[in-house]
Design a protein around this motif. Structure first.
Motif, PDB file in Angstrom:
ATOM      1  N   GLY A 152       0.828  -1.185   0.000  1.00  0.00           N
ATOM      2  CA  GLY A 152       0.000   0.000   0.000  1.00  0.00           C
ATOM      3  C   GLY A 152       0.870   1.245   0.000  1.00  0.00           C
ATOM      4  N   ALA A 153       0.426   2.272   0.714  1.00  0.00           N
ATOM      5  CA  ALA A 153       1.174   3.534   0.769  1.00  0.00           C
ATOM      6  C   ALA A 153       1.293   3.995   2.215  1.00  0.00           C
ATOM      7  CB  ALA A 153       0.497   4.596  -0.083  1.00  0.00           C
ATOM      8  N   PHE A 176       4.720  -8.038   7.165  1.00  0.00           N
ATOM      9  CA  PHE A 176       4.162  -6.718   6.898  1.00  0.00           C
ATOM     10  C   PHE A 176       2.674  -6.868   6.647  1.00  0.00           C
ATOM     11  CE2 PHE A 176       3.178  -2.808   4.771  1.00  0.00           C
ATOM     12  CZ  PHE A 176       4.076  -1.885   5.293  1.00  0.00           C
ATOM     13  N   PRO A 177       1.833  -6.020   7.235  1.00  0.00           N
ATOM     14  CA  PRO A 177       0.382  -6.173   7.061  1.00  0.00           C
ATOM     15  C   PRO A 177      -0.039  -5.946   5.615  1.00  0.00           C
ATOM     16  CG  PRO A 177       0.904  -4.074   8.120  1.00  0.00           C
ATOM     17  CD  PRO A 177       2.181  -4.867   8.087  1.00  0.00           C
ATOM     18  N   ALA A 178      -1.057  -6.700   5.182  1.00  0.00           N
ATOM     19  CA  ALA A 178      -1.572  -6.561   3.827  1.00  0.00           C
ATOM     20  C   ALA A 178      -2.347  -5.251   3.723  1.00  0.00           C
ATOM     21  CB  ALA A 178      -2.482  -7.737   3.481  1.00  0.00           C
ATOM     22  N   MET A 179      -1.804  -4.299   2.972  1.00  0.00           N
ATOM     23  CA  MET A 179      -2.434  -2.985   2.798  1.00  0.00           C
ATOM     24  C   MET A 179      -2.703  -2.732   1.317  1.00  0.00           C
ATOM     25  SD  MET A 179      -0.022  -0.936   5.553  1.00  0.00           S
ATOM     26  CE  MET A 179      -0.910   0.626   5.455  1.00  0.00           C
ATOM     27  N   ALA A 180      -2.950  -3.809   0.589  1.00  0.00           N
ATOM     28  CA  ALA A 180      -3.125  -3.740  -0.859  1.00  0.00           C
ATOM     29  C   ALA A 180      -4.341  -2.896  -1.234  1.00  0.00           C
ATOM     30  CB  ALA A 180      -3.282  -5.150  -1.422  1.00  0.00           C
ATOM     31  N   HIS A 185      -3.542  -6.856  -6.228  1.00  0.00           N
ATOM     32  CA  HIS A 185      -2.510  -6.729  -5.207  1.00  0.00           C
ATOM     33  C   HIS A 185      -2.822  -7.602  -3.994  1.00  0.00           C
ATOM     34  CE1 HIS A 185      -1.587  -2.771  -7.304  1.00  0.00           C
ATOM     35  NE2 HIS A 185      -0.463  -3.456  -7.362  1.00  0.00           N
ATOM     36  N   LEU A 186      -4.104  -7.716  -3.665  1.00  0.00           N
ATOM     37  CA  LEU A 186      -4.460  -8.558  -2.525  1.00  0.00           C
ATOM     38  C   LEU A 186      -4.227 -10.033  -2.840  1.00  0.00           C
ATOM     39  CD1 LEU A 186      -5.406  -8.165   0.337  1.00  0.00           C
ATOM     40  CD2 LEU A 186      -7.758  -8.535  -0.424  1.00  0.00           C
ATOM     41  N   SER A 187      -4.362 -10.428  -4.107  1.00  0.00           N
ATOM     42  CA  SER A 187      -4.049 -11.823  -4.458  1.00  0.00           C
ATOM     43  C   SER A 187      -2.592 -12.123  -4.159  1.00  0.00           C
ATOM     44  CB  SER A 187      -4.367 -12.088  -5.939  1.00  0.00           C
ATOM     45  OG  SER A 187      -3.373 -11.558  -6.808  1.00  0.00           O
ATOM     46  N   LYS A 188      -1.729 -11.137  -4.355  1.00  0.00           N
ATOM     47  CA  LYS A 188      -0.311 -11.333  -4.081  1.00  0.00           C
ATOM     48  C   LYS A 188      -0.013 -11.280  -2.581  1.00  0.00           C
ATOM     49  CE  LYS A 188       1.429 -12.049  -8.127  1.00  0.00           C
ATOM     50  NZ  LYS A 188       2.106 -13.338  -8.409  1.00  0.00           N
ATOM     51  N   SER A 189      -0.804 -10.525  -1.827  1.00  0.00           N
ATOM     52  CA  SER A 189      -0.681 -10.566  -0.371  1.00  0.00           C
ATOM     53  C   SER A 189      -1.014 -11.963   0.146  1.00  0.00           C
ATOM     54  CB  SER A 189      -1.621  -9.535   0.271  1.00  0.00           C
ATOM     55  OG  SER A 189      -1.266  -8.223  -0.061  1.00  0.00           O
ATOM     56  N   HIS A 190      -2.084 -12.546  -0.404  1.00  0.00           N
ATOM     57  CA  HIS A 190      -2.448 -13.909  -0.015  1.00  0.00           C
ATOM     58  C   HIS A 190      -1.368 -14.909  -0.444  1.00  0.00           C
ATOM     59  CE1 HIS A 190      -6.245 -12.540   1.366  1.00  0.00           C
ATOM     60  NE2 HIS A 190      -6.799 -12.370   0.188  1.00  0.00           N
ATOM     61  N   ASP A 191      -0.804 -14.711  -1.638  1.00  0.00           N
ATOM     62  CA  ASP A 191       0.297 -15.572  -2.089  1.00  0.00           C
ATOM     63  C   ASP A 191       1.459 -15.526  -1.102  1.00  0.00           C
ATOM     64  OD1 ASP A 191      -0.549 -16.875  -4.330  1.00  0.00           O
ATOM     65  OD2 ASP A 191       0.522 -15.627  -5.765  1.00  0.00           O
TER      66      ASP A 191
END
Length: 396
Positions: A152-153, A176-180, A185-191
């Motif tokens: 995220g930002a 690092f927390p998923a802030m997609a 982008h969230l699919s890559k956080s889950h990956d």
């Protein structure tokens, strides 16, 4: 034993495949289902550079680069039976996993695309790591290109790895927390989370390469023969901001910056992105990680307005008269966010940035000028609505 590269027909996967093959005598197995070609066609876009079919590419790799160690397998990684056969036959000691639906805007079109993006991206990764476990290949080095978009930002510097959390006087390092900010982008956080679990449960060594915005038209290898060219997307859905701005310049339009455009985004040249993946794939097996190692695949953060002004300046070298114009921002975003992101581990891996942003843009414009007819024929795919509306008003 072999090295497996998934997504090997793609923008990053193809040049990575031939870079790896050029530095080893081992068999390099390329895997793809040609999804990227289909998705780009689906949104009415096209690559600026002609993209040869895979057989032509392989022939060119042998004729122009002398590569005889490349093989190609067509298949869908969301199909467990295909993945199981792939791993059984080729027994890779290293996998470079670059296969994914990579567009945030595409994932935002509607619920169907959002579902497809997450189901496709996560199923492929799960099938690969479970396949490695179930076929006694858990010592295979799994290198995945996720994305810096998982961060995220945030208002604090982004670490190259975990984050430190303090609570009740106790401190610990946590992922690092998923802030997609998109379904892609969230699919890559889950990956990333699934890869940590695969490491914990199966012992698979993982390099999580968090790829920044990649720009550039060629690498040392793809420049050797037109048939080796990687694709170059410049449309709204699959073309990154630097490529879209460059296309605007070539087509004779102003470079459109929304709002102040002072927010910084992470970037890496195609050449530097390919080099990092090759270094990881060909590294000493004794040096591969035991756990999950995160690399921030970025060489510098650049503001949107600096991207625009740099392209406008370099465009002058090609007699392209363009300039940056600011338009009201239709998005809700911090137009002054100054991203800070650590990249020491990745910089050490590639020996530092090899391509300056200015030189990278110079190469991009050189390529696009040669394919200007294609750019102009598809200008409706990259002109923002705000510019189209203004041009229509001026014409009336």
């Amino acid at each position: 034993m072999s090295i497996l590269v998934t997504g090997a027909d793609g923008y990053l996967g193809w040049p990575t495949s031939i870079r790896i093959a050029s530095r080893t005598n081992e068999r390099v197995v390329l895997v793809d289902n040609f999804g990227r070609r289909d998705w780009v066609e689906e949104v009415g876009a096209v690559s600026a550079t002609p993209v040869a079919d895979i057989d032509t590419r392989l022939d060119a790799a042998e004729e122009a680069l002398g590569l005889t160690n490349l093989s190609f397998v067509e298949g869908d990684l969301t199909d467990r039976a295909f993945v199981n056969e792939l791993l059984q036959v080729h027994e890779p000691h290293t996998i470079v996993h670059a296969a994914a639906q990579p567009s945030a805007p595409y994932s935002q079109i509607n619920g169907e695309r959002a579902n497809y993006t997450q189901e496709n991206n996560m199923a492929a990764t799960r099938n690969l790591v479970w396949g490695l476990h179930e076929h006694d290949l858990s010592d295979t080095h799994f290198i995945e290109t996720t994305t810096t978009g998982v961060y995220g930002a945030p208002e604090f510097p982004i670490p190259e790895g975990g984050a430190t959390m303090e609570n009740g006087g106790e401190r610990d390092e946590v992922p690092f927390p998923a802030m997609a900010g998109s379904w892609y982008h969230l699919s890559k956080s889950h990956d990333a989370a699934n890869l940590r679990l695969a490491n914990k449960q199966f012992g698979i060594p993982v390099s999580d390469v968090r790829t920044a915005i990649v720009y550039g038209a060629e690498t040392d290898e793809t420049a050797r023969d037109d048939r080796l060219a990687t694709r170059f997307d410049f449309d709204y859905y699959f073309g990154v901001v630097a490529h879209r701005f460059a296309a605007q310049a070539v087509a004779g339009y102003p470079i459109t910056v929304y709002g102040r455009g002072e927010q910084r985004k992470p970037f890496v040249a195609l050449e530097d992105a390919v080099e990092g993946l090759a270094q990881l794939a060909l590294g000493d097996p004794d040096d591969r990680p035991d756990d999950v190692t995160v690399y921030n695949q970025v060489t510098r953060a650049i503001s949107i307005v600096e991207i625009g002004t740099t392209i406008a300046d370099v465009a002058g070298e090609f007699d392209l008269g363009t300039e940056v114009e600011h338009f009201e921002n239709p998005r809700e975003e911090d137009e002054t966010h100054q991203m800070e992101i650590e990249n020491d581990r990745y910089a050490d891996l590639i020996g530092g940035q090899s391509v300056s942003f200015e030189d990278g843009i110079r190469n991009v414009l050189e390529t696009l000028v040669e394919n200007a007819d294609t750019i102009r024929a598809h200008e409706d795919r990259f002109l923002p609505g705000v510019l189209e509306d203004r041009l229509a008003d001026e014409a009336n």
